[in-house]
Design a protein around this motif. Structure first.
Motif, short mmCIF file in Angstrom:
data_model
loop_
_atom_site.label_atom_id
_atom_site.label_comp_id
_atom_site.label_asym_id
_atom_site.label_seq_id
_atom_site.Cartn_x
_atom_site.Cartn_y
_atom_site.Cartn_z
N TRP A 175 0.81 -1.22 0.00
CA TRP A 175 0.00 0.00 0.00
C TRP A 175 0.85 1.27 0.00
CZ3 TRP A 175 -0.27 -3.74 3.91
CH2 TRP A 175 0.43 -3.44 5.08
N GLU A 176 2.16 1.15 0.27
CA GLU A 176 3.04 2.33 0.21
C GLU A 176 3.59 2.58 -1.19
OE1 GLU A 176 3.52 4.72 2.13
OE2 GLU A 176 2.80 4.02 4.08
N VAL A 177 3.27 1.72 -2.14
CA VAL A 177 3.73 1.95 -3.52
C VAL A 177 3.26 3.31 -4.05
CG1 VAL A 177 3.43 1.18 -5.91
CG2 VAL A 177 4.11 -0.46 -4.15
N PRO A 178 1.98 3.70 -3.86
CA PRO A 178 1.58 5.01 -4.36
C PRO A 178 2.37 6.17 -3.76
CG PRO A 178 -0.36 3.69 -3.85
CD PRO A 178 0.83 2.95 -3.31
N THR A 179 2.80 6.02 -2.51
CA THR A 179 3.63 7.06 -1.90
C THR A 179 4.91 7.26 -2.68
OG1 THR A 179 2.76 6.54 0.31
CG2 THR A 179 4.85 7.74 0.20
N MET A 180 5.57 6.14 -3.00
CA MET A 180 6.83 6.21 -3.74
C MET A 180 6.61 6.72 -5.17
SD MET A 180 8.49 5.19 -1.21
CE MET A 180 8.17 4.24 0.28
N VAL A 181 5.54 6.27 -5.79
CA VAL A 181 5.24 6.71 -7.16
C VAL A 181 5.01 8.22 -7.18
CG1 VAL A 181 3.55 6.57 -9.03
CG2 VAL A 181 4.34 4.48 -7.91
N ASP A 182 4.22 8.72 -6.22
CA ASP A 182 3.91 10.15 -6.19
C ASP A 182 5.16 10.99 -5.92
OD1 ASP A 182 1.30 9.49 -6.65
OD2 ASP A 182 0.62 9.76 -4.59
N LEU A 183 5.96 10.57 -4.93
CA LEU A 183 7.17 11.32 -4.62
C LEU A 183 8.15 11.32 -5.79
CD1 LEU A 183 7.82 10.22 -0.92
CD2 LEU A 183 7.03 12.47 -1.72
N SER A 184 8.24 10.18 -6.45
CA SER A 184 9.14 10.08 -7.59
C SER A 184 8.67 10.98 -8.73
CB SER A 184 9.22 8.62 -8.06
OG SER A 184 10.13 8.47 -9.11
N ALA A 185 7.36 11.02 -8.95
CA ALA A 185 6.81 11.86 -10.02
C ALA A 185 7.06 13.34 -9.76
CB ALA A 185 5.32 11.60 -10.17
N LYS A 186 7.13 13.70 -8.49
CA LYS A 186 7.38 15.11 -8.11
C LYS A 186 8.87 15.40 -7.96
CE LYS A 186 3.06 15.25 -5.44
NZ LYS A 186 2.51 15.36 -4.07
N ASN A 187 9.71 14.40 -8.25
CA ASN A 187 11.16 14.54 -8.08
C ASN A 187 11.53 14.89 -6.64
OD1 ASN A 187 11.83 14.04 -10.84
ND2 ASN A 187 11.15 16.13 -11.33
N GLU A 188 10.81 14.30 -5.70
CA GLU A 188 11.05 14.59 -4.28
C GLU A 188 11.76 13.45 -3.55
OE1 GLU A 188 7.38 15.69 -2.47
OE2 GLU A 188 7.12 17.50 -3.70
N LEU A 189 12.13 12.39 -4.26
CA LEU A 189 12.82 11.28 -3.60
C LEU A 189 14.34 11.48 -3.58
CD1 LEU A 189 11.17 7.84 -4.49
CD2 LEU A 189 11.32 8.98 -2.28
N GLY A 190 14.88 11.90 -4.69
CA GLY A 190 16.33 12.09 -4.75
C GLY A 190 17.11 10.83 -5.00
N PHE A 191 16.43 9.75 -5.31
CA PHE A 191 17.11 8.50 -5.64
C PHE A 191 16.18 7.62 -6.47
CE2 PHE A 191 15.05 7.82 -1.52
CZ PHE A 191 14.38 6.62 -1.70
N GLU A 192 16.78 6.66 -7.14
CA GLU A 192 15.99 5.68 -7.88
C GLU A 192 15.58 4.56 -6.94
OE1 GLU A 192 17.08 4.67 -12.09
OE2 GLU A 192 19.01 5.49 -11.42
#
Length: 426
Positions: free
Chosen positions: A272-289
């Motif tokens: 269920w945390e997959v959408p969190t990672m997808v959203d952050l990645s789409a916003k370039n807010e993760l800083g890593f792959e």
């Protein structure tokens, strides 16, 4: 005009004129908040728009113990919902309380469903001890392994495409943790080490991968050599703490933050945390792959913890649900199953195989990457003291969590675990 009116009146009085079917109103209860809640509300709205003969009035209640307490007290006096979301891990407790009605083959036929449409582990979790079906599985939500590709660069644990590879034993996983620490990870494996769910799911996965049982079908706690396997599971988690690989007493939000901030190379949590990672990645807010995969085979068996949301129809006090209402409920359930691709976007695997095996779901990345676990998942013990917000979860945070942080030996923790669960079963 007068002749037509007279004829119409005569037909009406004789019963010959067709009567317009009355709209069925369905009272719906769920416990979905956040992204799950938004997705479910959209599905309900779509159903209402497409089915003018049925009106769903939905209410969202607080997740966990408050939800199940309200269901128990309300259904018993006939003030509960017509249909509700229900964790399959809570089904044994619902059967003990006598608040669930069987889902018959005729019900499934009305819904346009069949038992063979569902993955076996989920379907079995929806049955009672006599194999009677008491819920319709909607999804499979399981622990998965998120990973930070940046912290694994230069190690043998990423292939040429950047996918996790080479982890097929505990030894290799721990080698990956050590490598990540050498690459600068301050908490190579993050999970909620101070929360009931996080501790329980990792412990239960390690127990299940050894073929151990927490509670057997006949109600024995840690039967056979399962106590030894439970000790081994606690010792593994303790080693991760002693080596500085996992955080100390991390609550759920902190465990997520450790991964999303780039401090953890690996993250045990639900899909269920997959959408969190997808959203952050789409916003370039993760800083890593990042990537996500099934929990590797760390021990002897390829499996991991899982649960399912399902649809259940509670009792109506001492009354029976009208056949027309039940037919509408089953049509609603069937519609939801056939539209579960939208729900899968929340990270879940559809329990309904025609959707889970469709080209559309195969194209849904990264969700379909871990879809294979649907056939291999191990559900909570079929016991009234197990499942979401149960004594097993309480024991995880009150007994296992202190042990993995060094406050008691693993053997003492397992002895206490057995004693607590046996006491809860009396």
């Amino acid at each position: 005009m007068k002749l037509f009116t007279s004829l119409a009146m005569a037909a009406l009085l004789s019963g010959a004129m067709p009567v317009m079917a009355q709209q069925q109103t369905i009272t719906w209860w769920d416990f979905f908040a956040g992204g799950d809640g938004a997705r479910m509300k959209a599905l309900i709205q779509q159903f209402n728009d497409e089915n003018p003969d049925i009106k769903v009035n939905a209410t969202t209640l607080e997740w966990g113990t408050p939800f199940y307490t309200k269901v128990r007290t309300s259904a018993a006096v006939g003030q509960g919902p017509d249909v509700m979301t229900y964790h399959l891990s809570r089904l044994p407790m619902g059967l003990k309380e006598g608040i669930l009605t069987p889902i018959t083959d005729a019900d499934l036929q009305i819904a346009g469903l069949a038992k063979d449409d569902f993955y076996t582990p989920a379907l079995e979790a929806a049955k009672g001890p006599d194999s009677t079906l008491y819920a319709v599985p909607f999804d499979i939500h399981s622990t998965v392994l998120f990973y930070n590709k940046n912290l694994l660069k230069g190690t043998p644990f990423l292939d040429a495409e950047g996918n996790l590879t080479g982890i097929d034993s505990l030894e290799k996983f721990e080698a990956a943790l050590a490598a990540a620490k050498a690459n600068g990870s301050t908490a190579p494996i993050s999970y909620a080490t101070g929360d009931d769910g996080g501790v329980y799911r990792v412990f239960y996965t390690l127990l299940a991968q050894q073929g151990g049982e927490l509670i057997s079908a006949d109600g024995q706690v840690l039967p056979g050599d399962s106590a030894d396997k439970a000790v081994r599971a606690v010792e593994i988690m303790t080693k991760w703490a002693e080596n500085g690989w996992q955080p100390e007493q991390a609550l759920y939000e902190a465990s997520v933050a450790l991964f999303t901030s780039g401090k953890s190379a690996f993250f045990f949590n639900g899909a269920w945390e997959v959408p969190t990672m997808v959203d952050l990645s789409a916003k370039n807010e993760l800083g890593f792959e990042w990537g996500v995969a099934e929990i590797p085979t760390l021990l002897e068996k390829h499996t991991n913890w899982a649960d399912s949301h399902g649809w259940a129809v509670p009792i109506q006090g001492k009354a029976e649900m009208a056949p027309e209402k039940r037919e509408a409920v089953m049509k609603l359930i069937g519609w939801m199953e056939k539209h579960s691709l939208d729900w899968a976007a929340a990270g879940h695997i559809p329990a309904y195989k025609p959707v889970a095996t469709s080209p559309e779901f195969a194209a849904m990345k990264p969700n379909s990457n871990y879809a294979g676990l649907a056939d291999r998942a191990t559900y909570d013990p079929r016991s009234p003291v197990a499942g979401v917000a149960s004594p097993t979860y309480d024991a995880a945070v009150n007994i296992i969590a202190p042990a993995i942080h060094g406050y008691m030996p693993a053997t003492d923790a397992v002895d206490q675990l057995r004693a607590e669960l046996e006491k809860a079963m009396k």
